[in-house]
Design an enzyme around this catalytic site. Structure first.
Site, mmCIF file in Angstrom:
data_model
loop_
_atom_site.group_PDB
_atom_site.id
_atom_site.type_symbol
_atom_site.label_atom_id
_atom_site.label_comp_id
_atom_site.label_asym_id
_atom_site.label_seq_id
_atom_site.Cartn_x
_atom_site.Cartn_y
_atom_site.Cartn_z
ATOM 1 C CE LYS A 142 -10.954 0.169 12.515
ATOM 2 N NZ LYS A 142 -10.468 0.731 11.283
ATOM 3 C CG ASP B 257 -6.803 -5.191 6.271
ATOM 4 O OD1 ASP B 257 -6.267 -5.086 7.397
ATOM 5 O OD2 ASP B 257 -7.465 -4.290 5.735
ATOM 6 C CG ASP C 44 -5.855 -6.529 14.024
ATOM 7 O OD1 ASP C 44 -5.073 -5.924 14.782
ATOM 8 O OD2 ASP C 44 -6.732 -5.945 13.352
ATOM 9 C CB ILE C 45 0.073 -6.613 14.592
ATOM 10 C CG1 ILE C 45 0.523 -7.387 13.345
ATOM 11 C CG2 ILE C 45 1.226 -6.445 15.582
ATOM 12 C CD1 ILE C 45 1.579 -6.696 12.496
ATOM 13 C CG ASN D 88 -0.177 -0.142 2.502
ATOM 14 O OD1 ASN D 88 0.581 0.742 2.867
ATOM 15 N ND2 ASN D 88 -0.337 -1.273 3.197
ATOM 16 C CE LYS E 108 8.229 -12.127 -14.281
ATOM 17 N NZ LYS E 108 8.850 -11.640 -15.479
ATOM 18 C CG PHE F 138 -2.636 5.401 13.546
ATOM 19 C CD1 PHE F 138 -1.860 5.090 14.651
ATOM 20 C CD2 PHE F 138 -2.546 6.677 13.005
ATOM 21 C CE1 PHE F 138 -1.004 6.028 15.207
ATOM 22 C CE2 PHE F 138 -1.693 7.623 13.542
ATOM 23 C CZ PHE F 138 -0.919 7.301 14.645
ATOM 24 C CE LYS G 210 -8.453 -3.386 14.419
ATOM 25 N NZ LYS G 210 -7.448 -3.480 13.381
HETATM 26 O O1 C5P Z 1 -8.906 -2.714 11.069
HETATM 27 P P1 C5P Z 1 -8.012 -1.688 10.497
HETATM 28 O O2 C5P Z 1 -7.009 -2.231 9.520
HETATM 29 O O3 C5P Z 1 -8.709 -0.482 9.979
HETATM 30 O O4 C5P Z 1 -7.207 -1.165 11.769
HETATM 31 C C1 C5P Z 1 -6.116 -0.317 11.670
HETATM 32 C C2 C5P Z 1 -5.247 -0.466 12.893
HETATM 33 O O5 C5P Z 1 -4.971 -1.840 13.129
HETATM 34 C C3 C5P Z 1 -3.893 0.182 12.727
HETATM 35 O O6 C5P Z 1 -3.470 0.623 13.999
HETATM 36 C C4 C5P Z 1 -3.032 -0.964 12.204
HETATM 37 O O7 C5P Z 1 -1.676 -0.751 12.520
HETATM 38 C C5 C5P Z 1 -3.605 -2.148 12.926
HETATM 39 N N1 C5P Z 1 -3.542 -3.423 12.191
HETATM 40 C C6 C5P Z 1 -2.713 -4.420 12.660
HETATM 41 N N2 C5P Z 1 -2.679 -5.633 12.024
HETATM 42 C C7 C5P Z 1 -3.438 -5.874 10.949
HETATM 43 C C8 C5P Z 1 -4.292 -4.866 10.456
HETATM 44 C C9 C5P Z 1 -4.313 -3.651 11.103
HETATM 45 O O8 C5P Z 1 -2.010 -4.195 13.645
HETATM 46 N N3 C5P Z 1 -3.360 -7.059 10.371
#
Ligand code: C5P
Length: 410
Positions: free
Chosen positions: A339, A278, A307-308, A209, A288, A325, A343
């Site tokens: 969120k 995501d 999701d970290i 991205n 390749k 964020f 989270k």
């Molecule tokens: O759910 P969304 O992607 O909108 O959430 C954004 C937040 O979640 C950001 O703080 C991003 O760093 C974190 N995030 C994460 N791991 C993921 C996706 C998003 O830590 N796989």
């Protein structure tokens, strides 16, 4: 409060206010700093080297290539040793040269070669100060992370009154004192994820991205300046590695998660600023992928990344403060507060990415901060370097609130 054991370079350039640098040397010496004066040639027309040598206790330096110095490359040595460089007075000419990256004298050479914080106390005629060229230079230097101590208003040597008088020496000394001693995050360990992640499709292609990492790195710098011990876990970015901040480079979301997990124990603040993909490709190809002649389509099967932020916020090692964020194009408040709960974060910094002039890849951003304990706070469009500072101040307020609460409970 003091500047004990700080090695501070005072750069004196050629302006009438150069006489005030003698007072500045004295103020900093009073606070315990080891002061080295570096003068430009034109500064010597305004104040003698002998005065500044006597007050600082060191011979004044001004030659960039000095056969008398042991190494002959004084600017590199001094630039390395400095805890801070303060240019007072900073003339329009020197400001402009620094902004262009020139290193045509010892002072500008030191500024270009140092990783220490650089402070500028401009002093010039009111019209020169207000000139758009000077203002652009100042803005640009602020963007580079220079600290500008704005000039004051008052009587000017050229006659008349106006903005452009160098800040008073005691004010500059207080500014430095505050910079070094106001450390509310001293002893705190902070981990910040920054930049994008890249998810390989095959050995030459990937999914990623537009995240530049600028926001995460600005937060790291602000946390460091508030005294924290900072680690950035960074996806691929084009940003110079900051000094005194540990940077762990990763590529994929999986690597980012592992890097955070392995360091999170004992962390006080976790800021998840990275734009983590995501989804990732379920089975990246070892070779390749070749274009097929008999098909116009290619199907990639994607699976969700862990999701970290959520994982860390729900873990046993959860830091006291967890910040996430949210980049949204609509219903900012609703999505951000959802969120927060989902989270298990304390703070969500939400930005409206429908405005393409700010946010991703830009130097600027505008955000609203939502949290569990404090009312929402809006920050209008500003530099990410400034915003990093503002967000950290919000985090510090939040920590105070948590401490207060725990104190009241116990
Ligand atoms: O759910 P969304 O992607 O909108 O959430 C954004 C937040 O979640 C950001 O703080 C991003 O760093 C974190 N995030 C994460 N791991 C993921 C996706 C998003 O830590 N796989």
């Amino acid at each position: 409060m003091s500047l004990e054991k700080k090695y501070i370079i005072i750069g004196v350039t050629g302006g009438i206010a150069a006489y005030k640098s003698a007072y500045l040397v004295r103020e900093l010496k009073k606070q315990g700093a080891d002061v080295q004066v570096v003068m430009t040639e034109s500064a010597k027309s305004f104040i003698t080297e002998l005065t500044l040598q006597a007050l600082s206790g060191h011979p004044v330096l001004s030659e960039i290539l000095d056969p008398k110095s042991e190494s002959g490359i004084e600017h590199i040595e001094k630039a390395r040793k400095a805890d801070a460089v303060i240019i007072a007075p900073a003339t329009a000419n020197t400001i402009s040269k620094i902004n262009m990256g020139m290193a045509d004298n010892l002072l500008t050479g030191i500024v270009l070669a140092t990783t220490a914080p650089v402070f500028l106390a401009p002093a010039m005629n009111e019209i020169m100060w207000k000139n758009q060229i000077t203002q652009n230079n100042i803005q640009s230097l602020r963007n580079y992370g220079f600290h500008v101590i704005n000039p004051g208003c008052g009587f000017q040597a050229c006659g008349g009154e106006g903005e452009g008088r160098m800040a008073e020496p005691h004010y500059i000394a207080d500014f430095l004192d505050k910079f070094f001693n106001d450390k509310p995050l001293k002893g705190k360990k902070v981990i910040i994820t920054a930049g994008p992640t890249v998810e390989p499709i095959d050995p030459v292609r990937y999914i990623s991205n537009h995240s530049s990492g600028k926001m995460g790195y600005a937060l790291a710098k602000a946390a460091y300046e508030f005294g924290a011990d900072v680690t950035i876990i960074s996806g691929p970015v084009h940003i110079a590695r900051p000094d005194k901040i540990e940077v762990i480079s990763v590529k994929t979301a999986k690597q980012m998660l592992e890097a955070v997990r392995s360091r999170v124990t004992g962390t006080d603040i976790f800021i998840s600023c990275a734009a983590v993909s995501d989804y990732t490709v379920e089975e990246p190809k070892k070779q390749k992928i070749k274009k097929e002649d008999n098909s116009d389509e290619l199907t990639l099967r994607l699976i969700k990344n862990t999701d970290i932020l959520s994982t860390i916020a729900h873990s046993e090692d959860r830091p006291m403060l967890v910040v996430g964020f949210a980049a949204e194009t609509e219903n900012l408040e609703e999505y951000a507060t959802k969120k927060l709960r989902k989270k298990n974060a304390d703070i969500i910094v939400a930005n409206d990415v429908s405005d393409t002039d700010i946010g991703f890849n830009s130097d600027n951003n505008a955000v609203t901060i939502f949290s569990k304990e404090l009312p929402p706070k809006q920050f209008s469009n500003r530099l990410k370097t400034e915003l990093g500072h503002d967000i950290l101040i919000f985090c510090i307020e939040y920590l105070k609130q948590l401490n207060q609460k725990n104190y009241n409970l116990s």
